[in-house]
Design a protein around this motif. Structure first.
Motif, PDB file in Angstrom:
ATOM      1  N   UNK A 178      16.154 -28.424  -1.682  1.00  0.00           N
ATOM      2  CA  UNK A 178      15.494 -29.465  -2.481  1.00  0.00           C
ATOM      3  C   UNK A 178      14.922 -28.820  -3.750  1.00  0.00           C
ATOM      4  N   UNK A 179      14.867 -29.549  -4.864  1.00  0.00           N
ATOM      5  CA  UNK A 179      14.385 -28.960  -6.129  1.00  0.00           C
ATOM      6  C   UNK A 179      12.863 -28.947  -6.199  1.00  0.00           C
ATOM      7  N   UNK A 180      12.222 -28.354  -5.181  1.00  0.00           N
ATOM      8  CA  UNK A 180      10.757 -28.333  -5.123  1.00  0.00           C
ATOM      9  C   UNK A 180      10.267 -26.934  -4.772  1.00  0.00           C
ATOM     10  N   UNK A 181       8.991 -26.712  -5.040  1.00  0.00           N
ATOM     11  CA  UNK A 181       8.355 -25.429  -4.720  1.00  0.00           C
ATOM     12  C   UNK A 181       7.221 -25.696  -3.739  1.00  0.00           C
ATOM     13  N   UNK A 182       7.121 -24.871  -2.713  1.00  0.00           N
ATOM     14  CA  UNK A 182       6.065 -25.072  -1.720  1.00  0.00           C
ATOM     15  C   UNK A 182       5.477 -23.729  -1.306  1.00  0.00           C
ATOM     16  N   UNK A 183       4.172 -23.730  -1.057  1.00  0.00           N
ATOM     17  CA  UNK A 183       3.491 -22.550  -0.516  1.00  0.00           C
ATOM     18  C   UNK A 183       3.220 -22.796   0.964  1.00  0.00           C
ATOM     19  N   UNK A 240       5.616 -18.200  -0.875  1.00  0.00           N
ATOM     20  CA  UNK A 240       5.972 -19.268  -1.803  1.00  0.00           C
ATOM     21  C   UNK A 240       7.488 -19.396  -1.780  1.00  0.00           C
ATOM     22  N   UNK A 241       7.985 -20.623  -1.696  1.00  0.00           N
ATOM     23  CA  UNK A 241       9.430 -20.857  -1.690  1.00  0.00           C
ATOM     24  C   UNK A 241       9.793 -21.831  -2.797  1.00  0.00           C
ATOM     25  N   UNK A 242      10.831 -21.485  -3.551  1.00  0.00           N
ATOM     26  CA  UNK A 242      11.375 -22.398  -4.560  1.00  0.00           C
ATOM     27  C   UNK A 242      12.784 -22.770  -4.151  1.00  0.00           C
ATOM     28  N   UNK A 243      13.012 -24.049  -3.878  1.00  0.00           N
ATOM     29  CA  UNK A 243      14.328 -24.502  -3.447  1.00  0.00           C
ATOM     30  C   UNK A 243      15.298 -24.593  -4.611  1.00  0.00           C
ATOM     31  N   UNK A 244      16.601 -24.659  -4.291  1.00  0.00           N
ATOM     32  CA  UNK A 244      17.646 -24.801  -5.312  1.00  0.00           C
ATOM     33  C   UNK A 244      18.462 -26.044  -4.978  1.00  0.00           C
TER      34      UNK A 244
END
Length: 448
Positions: A114-119, A156-160
Motif C-alpha cells: 500500500x502507498x502508506x507509511x506506518x510506524x 518504520x515501514x514505507x509501502x510500495x
C-alpha cells in the motif's frame, strides 16, 4: 499493557479432580486474520466468537487507524466495514502492537503493498523479538524499512504501490512470515508465490479463499507452493471463529495429570496444522476423544472429551514442531508427570517467542523438582511417573502468558503451592483462564 501494571502474583495448589464443560477463547490466529481480511473486503462482514484478548484488540485498533470501520456489537460479536484491497489509509499515529508478534508481522505484510507509511511500536517483550525474517521478503517486494538494531521494534515501514511479486522460499517454518508475504501479494499485480518446505498453519490460505482471493496450493517435490494473484477483490463474509487449540491444551494436560478428572472442551479448532499437541499427548497415553465433529467456516471443529490417564514418556517427533510450537510449554508439564524420559527437540523457534521458552520452562521444572537436560532446540525431561511435583517456589513468567498458564496447571499436581510471579500477561490470549479454572475445580460448567 503489562509493562506498566503492577505484577499480580498468584499461588496454585493441588485440589480435587477437574470436572465440567468449558469453552476456550476464539482461536487467536483466526481472530487476527478475520479482522484484517474483513477490513480489506468491500462491504460489511460480521464475526462471531472473536478472541477479545489484548493481542487481537491491537489488530482491531491498527485496522481502525488505517480507515476500517470496526465495531463491537456484543461479547465476541464484531461488525467490520472494509475499505477494499488497496484502500488502507495512512495512519495518523504509530501502530501500538502491545505484545502481539502476529499483529506486527501480518500488518507489515499488508502495508508493504500500500502507498502508506506506518510506524510500529510494542511492549518490552515484543521489542526484543526479531522482525528481520519478515523485513527480508517484504523488502524484495519493494517495501522500505527503518528498524531498530537487530531488525526489531520500534520500526518504520514505507509501502510500495505497485509492489513487485516474488517467489519466496521460507528459510524457517513460520506461518507468520508466509502470511505476511501472501498479504503483501493481495495488492501486488501478478502472482506472488511462497514455497513452504515444512507445512505450517494454513488459516490464511483457508480464509483468503473464503473471502474470494485467487489462491492455489500445490504439493511439489520442493514443498508446498502457495500462489496468490494480486489486486484481489475480497467479498464480505460471516465468520464464526472456532475455539483456540493452544488454549485448549492447558485443560487437556490439566485433566490428564489431575487424578479423577473428566472434562469436555467445546468447539475446538481441529485444523490438522494445529493438532500436534493432541497427537503428542495421545502418543503419551492421554485419553482424548473427539465428539460432534463438524466444519465451521472452512475449519474442522470438534468437542474434546479428556479424562485422567497415566502418561508415559515419548520422543516427540520433530516434524510435529510447527503444528504445536505454542504448546511446548504445556507439553513439558505433561512430560514432567509422565513415566520415563521424554525427549523434545527440533523446537529452536521457542528461543525467540514472548520469552526464551526453553530457559523459562527449565526454570519452572526447577520449581517442580523435575530433572531435565536442556538443548539449544528443546529439553529432555525425567518424568515423575504420576507422583506429584515438589512445588513450593515462585515461577518467573518474563511477561509470557503461556509460561504463566503452564506453571498454573503444574501447580494443580504439586505437593506445595506453585506461585506465578505475575498472572496479568494471561490476558493477552485467555482473559477468562482463572475463572474457567475455578469452575473446573468446583465441578460446574463454565458460566453456570
Amino acid at each position: 499493557m503489562h509493562a506498566q501494571t503492577a505484577p499480580r502474583p498468584l499461588a496454585f495448589s493441588a485440589g480435587g479432580p477437574l470436572r465440567g464443560t468449558v469453552t476456550v477463547p476464539g482461536d487467536k490466529s483466526i481472530s487476527h486474520r478475520a479482522l484484517m481480511f474483513s477490513g480489506l473486503a468491500v462491504g460489511e462482514s460480521r464475526i462471531e466468537g472473536l478472541l477479545e484478548g489484548e493481542d487481537v484488540l491491537a489488530t482491531a485498533a491498527a485496522m481502525r487507524a488505517m480507515g476500517c470501520d470496526i465495531e463491537r456489537t456484543g461479547p465476541g460479536s464484531w461488525r467490520v466495514h472494509g475499505v477494499g484491497v488497496g484502500g488502507l489509509l495512512q495512519p495518523q499515529a504509530a501502530l501500538e502492537m502491545g505484545n502481539s508478534g502476529t499483529s506486527t508481522r501480518l500488518l507489515m505484510g499488508l502495508i508493504a503493498s500500500h502507498p502508506i507509511t506506518a510506524a510500529f511500536t510494542g511492549d518490552a517483550s515484543l521489542s526484543k523479538r526479531p522482525m528481520g525474517r519478515v523485513i527480508e521478503p517484504l523488502s524484495r517486494m519493494g517495501a522500505d524499512f527503518t528498524a531498530s538494531p537487530g531488525g526489531r521494534l520500534p520500526l518504520m515501514e514505507r509501502g510500495l504501490c505497485p509492489a513487485v511479486p516474488i517467489e519466496y522460499r521460507l528459510p524457517v517454518a513460520s506461518a507468520q512470515v508466509k502470511s505476511a508475504v501472501l498479504l503483501a501479494g493481495l495488492n501486488t499485480p501478478g502472482t506472488t508465490r511462497v514455497i513452504e518446505p515444512v507445512p505450517t498453519r494454513d488459516h490464511s490460505e483457508r480464509m483468503l479463499r473464503g473471502f474470494g482471493a485467487a489462491l492455489s496450493v500445490e504439493e511439489t517435490a520442493e514443498g508446498r507452493v502457495i500462489a496468490i494473484t494480486g489486486e484481489a477483490e475480497l467479498q464480505p463474509q460471516q465468520i464464526v471463529v472456532p475455539g483456540d487449540p493452544s488454549s485448549a491444551g492447558f485443560w487437556m494436560v490439566a485433566a490428564s495429570i489431575v487424578p479423577g478428572s473428566a472434562i469436555t472442551i467445546a468447539n475446538v479448532c481441529m485444523n490438522p496444522t494445529r493438532t500436534g499437541l493432541i497427537t503428542a499427548l495421545r502418543m503419551m497415553g492421554a485419553d482424548i476423544a473427539e465428539a460432534n465433529a463438524r466444519t465451521v467456516g472452512g475449519e474442522p471443529v470438534a468437542d474434546l472429551v479428556v479424562r485422567h490417564a497415566p502418561l508415559r514418556a515419548i520422543e516427540v517427533p520433530p516434524d510435529l514442531a510447527p503444528s504445536m510450537i505454542d504448546e511446548y510449554p504445556i507439553l513439558f508439564v505433561a512430560a514432567a508427570m509422565a513415566q520415563g524420559r521424554t525427549m523434545a527437540r527440533g523446537a529452536e523457534e521457542l528461543r525467540v517467542k514472548e520469552s526464551d521458552r526453553i530457559d523459562a520452562m527449565a526454570a519452572v521444572l526447577d520449581v517442580l523438582g523435575v530433572a531435565y537436560q536442556p538443548f539449544e532446540d528443546g529439553l529432555a525431561i525425567e518424568g515423575r511417573g504420576g507422583d506429584r511435583f515438589a512445588g513450593g517456589g515462585t515461577v518467573t513468567t518474563h511477561l509470557d502468558h503461556r509460561i504463566a498458564m503452564s506453571a498454573a496447571i503444574a501447580g494443580l499436581a504439586a505437593n506445595a503451592p506453585v506461585t506465578v510471579d505475575d498472572v496479568s500477561p494471561v490476558a493477552t490470549s485467555y482473559p477468562d483462564f482463572l475463572a474457567t479454572l475455578d469452575a473446573l475445580r468446583e465441578g460446574r460448567d463454565e458460566g453456570a
